[in-house]
Design an enzyme around this catalytic site. Sequence first.
Site, PDB file in Angstrom:
ATOM      1  CG  LEU A 114      -1.694  -1.245   1.576  1.00  0.00           C
ATOM      2  CD1 LEU A 114      -2.521  -1.035   2.849  1.00  0.00           C
ATOM      3  CD2 LEU A 114      -2.606  -1.624   0.406  1.00  0.00           C
ATOM      4  N   GLY A 115       0.991   1.940  -1.128  1.00  0.00           N
ATOM      5  CA  GLY A 115       1.813   3.143  -1.211  1.00  0.00           C
ATOM      6  C   GLY A 115       3.047   2.914  -2.057  1.00  0.00           C
TER       7      GLY A 115
ATOM      8  N   GLY B 120       5.256   5.765  -2.749  1.00  0.00           N
ATOM      9  CA  GLY B 120       5.920   7.065  -2.667  1.00  0.00           C
ATOM     10  C   GLY B 120       7.397   6.836  -2.377  1.00  0.00           C
TER      11      GLY B 120
ATOM     12  N   GLY C  36       7.734   3.339  -0.459  1.00  0.00           N
ATOM     13  CA  GLY C  36       7.227   2.249  -1.303  1.00  0.00           C
ATOM     14  C   GLY C  36       8.157   1.987  -2.481  1.00  0.00           C
TER      15      GLY C  36
ATOM     16  CE  LYS D 268       6.710   9.112  11.351  1.00  0.00           C
ATOM     17  NZ  LYS D 268       7.632   8.992  10.222  1.00  0.00           N
TER      18      LYS D 268
ATOM     19  CD  GLU E 248      13.711  -1.900  13.481  1.00  0.00           C
ATOM     20  OE1 GLU E 248      13.841  -0.739  13.883  1.00  0.00           O
ATOM     21  OE2 GLU E 248      13.903  -2.886  14.202  1.00  0.00           O
TER      22      GLU E 248
ATOM     23  N   GLY F 127      14.413  19.524   0.478  1.00  0.00           N
ATOM     24  CA  GLY F 127      13.553  18.338   0.538  1.00  0.00           C
ATOM     25  C   GLY F 127      13.673  17.568   1.847  1.00  0.00           C
TER      26      GLY F 127
ATOM     27  CD  GLU G 100       6.697  15.211   5.732  1.00  0.00           C
ATOM     28  OE1 GLU G 100       5.490  15.408   5.646  1.00  0.00           O
ATOM     29  OE2 GLU G 100       7.214  14.219   6.246  1.00  0.00           O
TER      30      GLU G 100
ATOM     31  CE  LYS H 207      10.096   9.073  13.578  1.00  0.00           C
ATOM     32  NZ  LYS H 207      10.981  10.022  12.899  1.00  0.00           N
TER      33      LYS H 207
HETATM   34  N1  LIG Z   1       9.970   9.177   3.883  1.00  0.00           N
HETATM   35  C1  LIG Z   1      10.719   8.741   4.890  1.00  0.00           C
HETATM   36  O1  LIG Z   1      11.945   8.947   4.918  1.00  0.00           O
HETATM   37  C2  LIG Z   1      10.110   7.983   5.991  1.00  0.00           C
HETATM   38  C3  LIG Z   1       8.765   7.688   5.993  1.00  0.00           C
HETATM   39  N2  LIG Z   1       8.227   6.949   7.000  1.00  0.00           N
HETATM   40  C4  LIG Z   1       6.819   6.642   6.990  1.00  0.00           C
HETATM   41  O2  LIG Z   1       6.522   5.876   5.826  1.00  0.00           O
HETATM   42  C5  LIG Z   1       5.209   6.151   5.379  1.00  0.00           C
HETATM   43  C6  LIG Z   1       5.256   6.553   3.910  1.00  0.00           C
HETATM   44  O3  LIG Z   1       6.034   7.704   3.778  1.00  0.00           O
HETATM   45  P1  LIG Z   1       6.483   8.245   2.325  1.00  0.00           P
HETATM   46  O4  LIG Z   1       6.849   7.119   1.454  1.00  0.00           O
HETATM   47  O5  LIG Z   1       7.500   9.285   2.600  1.00  0.00           O
HETATM   48  O6  LIG Z   1       5.144   8.909   1.813  1.00  0.00           O
HETATM   49  P2  LIG Z   1       4.835   9.468   0.347  1.00  0.00           P
HETATM   50  O7  LIG Z   1       3.924  10.631   0.520  1.00  0.00           O
HETATM   51  O8  LIG Z   1       6.078   9.668  -0.426  1.00  0.00           O
HETATM   52  O9  LIG Z   1       4.033   8.265  -0.345  1.00  0.00           O
HETATM   53  C7  LIG Z   1       2.745   7.916   0.015  1.00  0.00           C
HETATM   54  C8  LIG Z   1       2.219   6.889  -0.970  1.00  0.00           C
HETATM   55  O10 LIG Z   1       0.960   6.443  -0.521  1.00  0.00           O
HETATM   56  C9  LIG Z   1      -0.027   6.643  -1.520  1.00  0.00           C
HETATM   57  N3  LIG Z   1      -1.244   7.083  -0.840  1.00  0.00           N
HETATM   58  C10 LIG Z   1      -1.359   8.021   0.132  1.00  0.00           C
HETATM   59  N4  LIG Z   1      -2.632   8.132   0.522  1.00  0.00           N
HETATM   60  C11 LIG Z   1      -3.339   7.251  -0.213  1.00  0.00           C
HETATM   61  C12 LIG Z   1      -4.702   6.904  -0.283  1.00  0.00           C
HETATM   62  N5  LIG Z   1      -5.615   7.510   0.489  1.00  0.00           N
HETATM   63  N6  LIG Z   1      -5.074   5.952  -1.154  1.00  0.00           N
HETATM   64  C13 LIG Z   1      -4.158   5.358  -1.964  1.00  0.00           C
HETATM   65  N7  LIG Z   1      -2.846   5.638  -1.944  1.00  0.00           N
HETATM   66  C14 LIG Z   1      -2.450   6.573  -1.076  1.00  0.00           C
HETATM   67  C15 LIG Z   1       0.512   7.700  -2.452  1.00  0.00           C
HETATM   68  O11 LIG Z   1      -0.041   7.473  -3.734  1.00  0.00           O
HETATM   69  P3  LIG Z   1       0.378   8.358  -5.019  1.00  0.00           P
HETATM   70  O12 LIG Z   1       1.809   7.989  -5.297  1.00  0.00           O
HETATM   71  O13 LIG Z   1      -0.522   7.911  -6.093  1.00  0.00           O
HETATM   72  O14 LIG Z   1       0.208   9.790  -4.597  1.00  0.00           O
HETATM   73  C16 LIG Z   1       2.018   7.426  -2.391  1.00  0.00           C
HETATM   74  O15 LIG Z   1       2.371   6.445  -3.317  1.00  0.00           O
HETATM   75  C17 LIG Z   1       4.665   7.229   6.331  1.00  0.00           C
HETATM   76  O16 LIG Z   1       3.935   6.617   7.364  1.00  0.00           O
HETATM   77  C18 LIG Z   1       5.932   7.861   6.896  1.00  0.00           C
HETATM   78  O17 LIG Z   1       5.740   8.443   8.172  1.00  0.00           O
HETATM   79  C19 LIG Z   1       8.985   6.451   8.028  1.00  0.00           C
HETATM   80  C20 LIG Z   1      10.315   6.714   8.086  1.00  0.00           C
HETATM   81  C21 LIG Z   1      10.972   7.553   7.099  1.00  0.00           C
HETATM   82  N1  LIG Z   2      10.009  13.335   9.114  1.00  0.00           N
HETATM   83  C1  LIG Z   2      10.844  12.377   9.776  1.00  0.00           C
HETATM   84  C2  LIG Z   2      11.189  11.217   8.862  1.00  0.00           C
HETATM   85  C3  LIG Z   2      10.321  10.077   9.079  1.00  0.00           C
HETATM   86  O1  LIG Z   2      10.185   9.499  10.127  1.00  0.00           O
HETATM   87  C4  LIG Z   2      12.159  13.011  10.199  1.00  0.00           C
HETATM   88  O2  LIG Z   2      12.417  14.175   9.844  1.00  0.00           O
HETATM   89  O3  LIG Z   2      12.902  12.355  10.921  1.00  0.00           O
HETATM   90 NA    NA Z   3      14.050   1.535  12.779  1.00  0.00          NA
END
Ligand SMILES: NC(=O)C1=CN([C@@H]2O[C@H](COP(=O)(O)OP(=O)(O)OC[C@H]3O[C@@H](n4cnc5c(N)ncnc54)[C@H](OP(=O)(O)O)[C@@H]3O)[C@@H](O)[C@H]2O)C=CC1
Ligand SMILES: N[C@@H](CC=O)C(=O)O
Ligand code: NA
Length: 444
Positions: free
Chosen positions: A8-9, A11, A14, A102, A126, A184, A187, A202
């Site tokens: 699921l996801g 981004g 993912g 988290k 994790e 970047g 956010e 966390k």
């Molecule tokens: N980024 C990081 O470094 C870290 C992130 N995390 C956690 O990981 C998770 C993901 O983060 P991140 O990858 O950065 O997030 P992104 O915003 O980059 O990606 C989110 C993804 O989820 C999809 N999405 C979001 N909402 C929906 C929905 N309602 N229905 C269907 N698809 C949905 C988006 O689809 P689409 O692509 O089509 O927009 C996208 O592919 C979060 O919980 C974050 O806290 C944890 C540690 C570090």
């Molecule tokens: N936004 C967080 C990253 C994900 O957990 C951070 O800045 O550490």
């Molecule tokens: Na960890």
Amino acid sequence: MGFKVGLLGLGTVGTGIVQILQTPQGRHPILQRLELAAVGVRSLEKPRSVALDSGLLTTDLAAIVTHPEIDIVVEVIGGLEPARSLILKAIEHGKHVVTANKAVIARYGDEIFTAANDAGVYVMLEAAVAGGIPVIQPMKQSLGGNQIRSVTGILNGTTNYILTQMQESGGDFNAILAEAQRLGYAEADPTADIDGLDAGDKIAILASLAFGGRIKLDQVHREGIRHITAADITYADKLGFVIKLLAIAKATVDPSAGGVSPMEDPQMLDVRVHPTLVPKEHPLASVNDVFNAILIEADPLGQVMFFGPGAGAGPTASAVVADVINVAALIHAHPDADTQGYMHPLLACSHKHYSEIAPIAGIKTRFFTRLITHDHPGVIGSIGTAFGEHHVSLESIVQTDTQQDRAEIVVVTHHVQEGQFRQALDQIDRLAAVNCIDSVLRVL
Ligand SMILES: NC(=O)C1=CN([C@@H]2O[C@H](COP(=O)(O)OP(=O)(O)OC[C@H]3O[C@@H](n4cnc5c(N)ncnc54)[C@H](OP(=O)(O)O)[C@@H]3O)[C@@H](O)[C@H]2O)C=CC1
Ligand SMILES: N[C@@H](CC=O)C(=O)O
Ligand code: NA
């Protein structure tokens, strides 16, 4: 035996996960038996940086979590809803869940883990704390022979980057935040990072693992870094400190006050997030930029520190995939576990009660404060008297700057009760000779 994964996801995280799954060579052999069965996203039109077989992408996330052939659901969409509902639905349909979320775990952990235990499935997280740094599994599996005394972490990369830049360039918070957004790191809406909410989620998760009780997030004191100024950084530096956003969890013990030991009363915890003056020689003081670190004090182990990248596609995906491998290995070892009710005791979440969190006024810590006063004889004396009346013992009180009738006084206390310190400050604020209290920070 192969394992079907529903993602699921797609981004940042993912995409990192798909990149690992698509290049299993040289990694754990179980990866070669994982099959990416479906990938749920919001938009099918969005360009993707990984190539996927046609038909894998879908916007129907409910179909993924209910798909009869999917074994493991990986949730990396983030946010509270629909993430919470999708995780619960996956559990209801007998899927194991791996999440990096988290926010959802810190708020709905009780509901999610209760459902998972009832369904006989695992929820692994994790990546949710300190991204790629292995800390959840070590706490679950490697530290079990210890009594954990404290967990102190730099758990948010964005704020650590901002504070490091303020330290190194002398710039002000707002300018460096704007730069972090441009690069970047931060956010577009940096509230959760800047205001200590992300670190709060966390540390609530880590406290729960360390002390064995669930944590009510609204009882966790969370303070961010918006009010930190270049002057604070400069003064901290002169006194031999750096300022870090620390997330702290420890058992409250005060044997001198006749309190029971932390192990007799493990539920009363001190859990908080706030900017802190950290002595330059402390191991956390040199954790800079977007890096995270967690220092655990345990008996008999002593101090152990986990350090590394707390965010980013690759590091976070590394943690997610490790969880998927763990779950796949368990399914492989116990293929009939769901019918026999077997759960691996080190990977399932077993605690059900809530820990009690001490109110912030009751905690004991050291403080730094900077006061602007008139430069009159006796000002330091009346400030010292006010602290003394509230049992606040001072480590140092010095006049650091004088310009015409204006003096600057910097105070560092010994360990004192926060409530008493605040009462003393109220009294000091009312002194005619005191213009303002410019800054109040806790000291490690
Ligand atoms: N980024 C990081 O470094 C870290 C992130 N995390 C956690 O990981 C998770 C993901 O983060 P991140 O990858 O950065 O997030 P992104 O915003 O980059 O990606 C989110 C993804 O989820 C999809 N999405 C979001 N909402 C929906 C929905 N309602 N229905 C269907 N698809 C949905 C988006 O689809 P689409 O692509 O089509 O927009 C996208 O592919 C979060 O919980 C974050 O806290 C944890 C540690 C570090
Ligand atoms: N936004 C967080 C990253 C994900 O957990 C951070 O800045 O550490
Ligand atoms: Na960890």
